[in-house]
Design a protein around this motif. Sequence first.
Motif, PDB file in Angstrom:
ATOM      1  N   TRP A  68       0.856  -1.191   0.000  1.00 38.44           N
ATOM      2  CA  TRP A  68       0.000   0.000   0.000  1.00 38.44           C
ATOM      3  C   TRP A  68       0.884   1.231   0.000  1.00 38.44           C
ATOM      4  O   TRP A  68       1.765   1.385   0.843  1.00 38.44           O
ATOM      5  N   HIS A  69       0.670   2.088  -0.953  1.00 42.53           N
ATOM      6  CA  HIS A  69       1.403   3.356  -1.051  1.00 42.53           C
ATOM      7  C   HIS A  69       0.503   4.436  -0.461  1.00 42.53           C
ATOM      8  O   HIS A  69      -0.447   4.867  -1.107  1.00 42.53           O
ATOM      9  N   ASP A  70       0.804   4.840   0.752  1.00 41.42           N
ATOM     10  CA  ASP A  70      -0.063   5.808   1.427  1.00 41.42           C
ATOM     11  C   ASP A  70       0.386   7.222   1.103  1.00 41.42           C
ATOM     12  O   ASP A  70       1.269   7.782   1.744  1.00 41.42           O
ATOM     13  N   ASP A  71      -0.240   7.771   0.079  1.00 41.66           N
ATOM     14  CA  ASP A  71       0.050   9.147  -0.325  1.00 41.66           C
ATOM     15  C   ASP A  71      -0.987  10.115   0.231  1.00 41.66           C
ATOM     16  O   ASP A  71      -1.024  11.281  -0.153  1.00 41.66           O
ATOM     17  N   ARG A 113      -2.324   3.968  -4.804  1.00 48.13           N
ATOM     18  CA  ARG A 113      -1.854   4.967  -5.780  1.00 48.13           C
ATOM     19  C   ARG A 113      -3.024   5.792  -6.303  1.00 48.13           C
ATOM     20  O   ARG A 113      -4.185   5.391  -6.215  1.00 48.13           O
ATOM     21  N   THR A 116      -3.853  -0.410  -4.556  1.00 53.74           N
ATOM     22  CA  THR A 116      -2.553  -0.350  -3.885  1.00 53.74           C
ATOM     23  C   THR A 116      -2.282   1.029  -3.267  1.00 53.74           C
ATOM     24  O   THR A 116      -1.173   1.292  -2.817  1.00 53.74           O
TER      25      THR A 116
END
Length: 145
Positions: free
Chosen positions: A25-28, A38, A36
């Motif tokens: 998981w890309h936590d932006d 994004r 994911t």
Amino acid sequence: PEMVIVVLREHKARQDAAKEAAPVWHDDGLVFTTSTGRGIQPRNVNRWWDRVCADAGVHRTRVHDLRHTSATLLFRAGVDLNEIRALLRHTRIATTADIYIDVLEDVRRGTAASMDTILGRLASSTRPAVTECDDGRGDAEVPEG
């Protein structure tokens, strides 16, 4: 609006569950993401919206058209144009008025009716009373002086 807050909270709960279950998981800090974390590609949003329109059996519109619709509905509901400008994050009110507000026909008729009321009040308050020299036939002589 309260109903949007409710929907966003429900979305966040589902997203938190997806985050826990995802191997990566890309936590932006984004609200709407892929599986994911994004950012969603604009073309994928457009494809999704096209399916929504098709499933609803309505004419295809652009996602951006929702901004126009929102602005028009807010304007029709009597929301101040400057408030709509702020919501849409325009720097100039002219942008909001010229591009995003499609004045609906019933709003135009309402504007005309309002002007009729204003002019009617003005006419009745400024119309001179009948004088001795005016018998209402239009052929009275007006004394000089």
